[in-house]
Design a protein around this motif. Structure first.
Motif, PDB file in Angstrom:
ATOM      1  N   CYS A 275       0.839  -1.203   0.000  1.00 13.28           N
ATOM      2  CA  CYS A 275       0.000   0.000   0.000  1.00 13.28           C
ATOM      3  C   CYS A 275       0.870   1.248   0.000  1.00 13.28           C
ATOM      4  O   CYS A 275       1.909   1.295   0.674  1.00 13.28           O
ATOM      5  N   VAL A 276       0.411   2.255  -0.721  1.00 15.89           N
ATOM      6  CA  VAL A 276       1.053   3.567  -0.702  1.00 15.89           C
ATOM      7  C   VAL A 276      -0.028   4.615  -0.499  1.00 15.89           C
ATOM      8  O   VAL A 276      -1.216   4.343  -0.660  1.00 15.89           O
ATOM      9  N   SER A 277       0.375   5.820  -0.164  1.00 21.15           N
ATOM     10  CA  SER A 277      -0.587   6.907  -0.024  1.00 21.15           C
ATOM     11  C   SER A 277      -1.171   7.252  -1.393  1.00 21.15           C
ATOM     12  O   SER A 277      -0.550   6.997  -2.435  1.00 21.15           O
ATOM     13  N   ARG A 278      -2.357   7.841  -1.379  1.00 16.78           N
ATOM     14  CA  ARG A 278      -3.026   8.168  -2.637  1.00 16.78           C
ATOM     15  C   ARG A 278      -2.184   9.111  -3.496  1.00 16.78           C
ATOM     16  O   ARG A 278      -2.180   9.018  -4.717  1.00 16.78           O
ATOM     17  N   VAL A 279      -1.460  10.030  -2.869  1.00 14.16           N
ATOM     18  CA  VAL A 279      -0.665  10.977  -3.636  1.00 14.16           C
ATOM     19  C   VAL A 279       0.513  10.295  -4.330  1.00 14.16           C
ATOM     20  O   VAL A 279       1.070  10.837  -5.291  1.00 14.16           O
ATOM     21  N   HIS A 280       0.874   9.099  -3.864  1.00 16.95           N
ATOM     22  CA  HIS A 280       1.976   8.341  -4.459  1.00 16.95           C
ATOM     23  C   HIS A 280       1.484   7.112  -5.218  1.00 16.95           C
ATOM     24  O   HIS A 280       2.271   6.203  -5.488  1.00 16.95           O
ATOM     25  N   THR A 306       3.287  -9.687   6.638  1.00 17.31           N
ATOM     26  CA  THR A 306       2.716 -10.146   5.368  1.00 17.31           C
ATOM     27  C   THR A 306       2.285  -8.991   4.471  1.00 17.31           C
ATOM     28  O   THR A 306       1.644  -9.213   3.443  1.00 17.31           O
ATOM     29  N   ALA A 307       2.590  -7.772   4.846  1.00 17.13           N
ATOM     30  CA  ALA A 307       2.188  -6.619   4.045  1.00 17.13           C
ATOM     31  C   ALA A 307       3.200  -5.500   4.225  1.00 17.13           C
ATOM     32  O   ALA A 307       3.900  -5.418   5.246  1.00 17.13           O
ATOM     33  N   VAL A 308       3.268  -4.624   3.227  1.00 15.51           N
ATOM     34  CA  VAL A 308       4.121  -3.448   3.276  1.00 15.51           C
ATOM     35  C   VAL A 308       3.244  -2.228   3.063  1.00 15.51           C
ATOM     36  O   VAL A 308       2.472  -2.160   2.104  1.00 15.51           O
ATOM     37  N   GLY A 327       2.145  -7.597  11.647  1.00 13.37           N
ATOM     38  CA  GLY A 327       1.943  -8.105  10.307  1.00 13.37           C
ATOM     39  C   GLY A 327       2.183  -7.115   9.193  1.00 13.37           C
ATOM     40  O   GLY A 327       1.941  -7.442   8.027  1.00 13.37           O
ATOM     41  N   VAL A 328       2.624  -5.918   9.501  1.00 14.25           N
ATOM     42  CA  VAL A 328       2.808  -4.886   8.480  1.00 14.25           C
ATOM     43  C   VAL A 328       4.170  -4.220   8.651  1.00 14.25           C
ATOM     44  O   VAL A 328       4.546  -3.840   9.759  1.00 14.25           O
ATOM     45  N   VAL A 329       4.895  -4.084   7.546  1.00 14.47           N
ATOM     46  CA  VAL A 329       6.145  -3.333   7.525  1.00 14.47           C
ATOM     47  C   VAL A 329       5.846  -1.953   6.966  1.00 14.47           C
ATOM     48  O   VAL A 329       5.177  -1.827   5.933  1.00 14.47           O
ATOM     49  N   THR A 330       6.321  -0.905   7.626  1.00 16.95           N
ATOM     50  CA  THR A 330       6.136   0.449   7.120  1.00 16.95           C
ATOM     51  C   THR A 330       7.469   0.979   6.603  1.00 16.95           C
ATOM     52  O   THR A 330       8.500   0.843   7.274  1.00 16.95           O
ATOM     53  N   ILE A 331       7.439   1.536   5.423  1.00 19.02           N
ATOM     54  CA  ILE A 331       8.649   2.101   4.823  1.00 19.02           C
ATOM     55  C   ILE A 331       8.350   3.502   4.298  1.00 19.02           C
ATOM     56  O   ILE A 331       7.196   3.843   4.020  1.00 19.02           O
ATOM     57  N   GLU A 332       9.377   4.281   4.165  1.00 21.06           N
ATOM     58  CA  GLU A 332       9.237   5.614   3.583  1.00 21.06           C
ATOM     59  C   GLU A 332       9.292   5.500   2.069  1.00 21.06           C
ATOM     60  O   GLU A 332      10.126   4.777   1.515  1.00 21.06           O
TER      61      GLU A 332
END
Length: 445
Positions: A275-280, A306-308, A327-332
């Motif tokens: 998933c990414v932000s709508r602007v990206h 299991t998700a990014v 269960g979620v990895v957050t990245i910039e």
């Protein structure tokens, strides 16, 4: 219209517009990465460069305002039957039209670069922010016209141009954020994140103030005597009162507010979910393969994510509750100057780098050396420096990577099961807000 066309040809309007376009475009294209992330980033960056364009418009107006004095025809024109205001309106119109078009051309040049690539287009807010920028240049030019006619010295225009830069700067960092938002065209325009916007109430307050400045400049320009010029203080005072009365006081609204729609997550339809932000959203297809590759690496750990998701926090960790941990990895997600994903080759490392545990701003247990060594063991390659690999990383203590290499080599000498158990222990310590130091070497403190 024929008189207006004549004024456009013979006045300083076209020259001022040309200089404004050159300065605006030059400033924009020197650092395209600042605004290539979205329409609002472009609108805010263009507004920020009013720090340069506003003084130019002020000086151009002052130069034009002394034209009658320079030509020594003031007394001659004063004896004509035509009303003074009617004689001055074409000049006002020419300056306003030329500088408005100049600002719009600078904005259009930015849109030509990113318009198709960026899917999120907040047209209404973009138009309002851009419109206030146009109004700002018109107000500067008209104020300059009035001052130039009132003080028709040769030094007036350059003096106003030189004074305009610190004037705009200090108005943006005034004694209170709400006051700066009401009077400065560049306040809040420095883009600190891609979800940044400008509240409509702030735009309305600033527009009132700019209209007041424009009216004051008009009155100074058409005034026939000092008594009329003294009355020009009235719209400035009324405008300031009205602007400060309606501008919000909430810091979250006045300073770097967030557009919640721009920050909404857009996700892949299949799994593993990315998933990414709508602007990206335009970089989702590029981000997905390396993000899933990173998840496959983390799958070596028990209960692996299991998700990014893109980390949609802004400039602080005040929104720690929004950071998913299970269960979620957050990245910039960074956007380059072309509006595309910056350094796709660093995504895998970004996913694996923190062992799937995001820093939430509360636990003081992160250890760059240990995390780098553990992630490198999972990736199956020797730790390497972040300099030149991670965008924005410009310096690093060389001992960090050297120590990580030593730990990594120690892990490589262990049986795979034992090494995996130590890496898992590091991940669990990070999740539990515990110090992971020593877990890779078997000497945990």
């Amino acid at each position: 219209m024929s008189v207006l066309r004549l004024e456009l040809r013979r006045s300083a309007a076209l020259g001022a517009a040309l200089i404004t376009v050159v300065v605006g475009l030059g400033a924009l294209y020197v650092a395209t990465g600042r605004w290539s992330g979205g329409w609002m980033s472009l609108a805010l960056t263009t507004r920020e460069y009013l720090l340069l364009m506003w003084p130019l418009a002020l000086a151009a107006g002052a130069w034009q305002g002394r034209r009658e004095h320079r030509a020594k025809v003031g007394e001659l024109f004063a004896t004509t039957a035509r009303p003074r205001a009617a004689r001055m309106l074409p000049v006002l119109g020419a300056m306003a039209l030329a500088l408005a078009l100049a600002y719009l051309l600078v904005t259009a040049a930015g849109l030509a670069r990113i318009g198709v690539a960026v899917p999120y287009r907040p047209l209404a807010t973009f138009a309002v922010v851009t419109g206030v920028g146009v109004l700002s240049l018109v107000a500067a030019a008209w104020l300059g016209l009035g001052i130039g006619r009132m003080l028709p010295a040769l030094v007036t225009a350059p003096a106003l141009g030189a004074a305009g830069v610190p004037l705009i700067f200090f108005s943006a960092v005034g004694p209170a954020d709400w006051l700066a938002a009401a009077i400065s065209p560049v306040h809040g325009s420095s883009s600190f994140h891609d979800y940044q916007t400008v509240d409509d109430r702030v735009s309305a307050a600033l527009a009132i103030w700019l209209v007041a400045l424009a009216v004051a400049g008009l009155m100074l320009f058409v005034a026939g005597g000092w008594r009329t010029r003294a009355v020009a203080v009235a719209p400035v005072a009324l405008g300031l009162l009205a602007a400060t009365a309606i501008v919000p006081r909430d810091p979250d609204v006045v300073t770097w507010p967030v557009d919640p729609v721009a920050r909404e997550l857009v996700c892949t339809e299949d799994t593993p979910t990315v998933c990414v932000s709508r602007v990206h959203a335009n970089v989702l297809d590029t981000l997905t393969p390396p993000a899933r590759e990173g998840l496959a690496v983390l799958a070596k750990l028990p209960d692996a994510p299991t998700a990014v998701h893109e980390d949609t926090r802004t400039i602080s960790f005040d929104e720690v509750q929004s950071v998913p941990r299970d269960g979620v990895v957050t990245i910039e997600v960074r956007i380059d100057g072309r509006g595309e994903l910056a350094r796709p080759d660093s995504v895998v490392r970004a996913v694996v780098g923190g062992l799937g545990v995001a820093y939430d701003g509360t636990c003081e247990n992160r250890d760059d050396v240990v995390e780098r060594a553990a992630a490198s063991w999972l990736l199956g390659r020797e730790p390497r420096s972040d300099v030149g690999v991670v965008p924005g990383m410009i310096e690093e203590d060389p001992e960090i990577n050297a120590e990580a290499v030593a730990l990594w080599r120690g892990l490589r000498e262990l049986p795979d099961d034992e090494a995996l158990a130590r890496v898992t222990a590091v991940r669990n310590a990070l999740l539990a807000c515990q110090d992971p130091a020593g877990l890779l070497s078997g000497s945990a403190r």
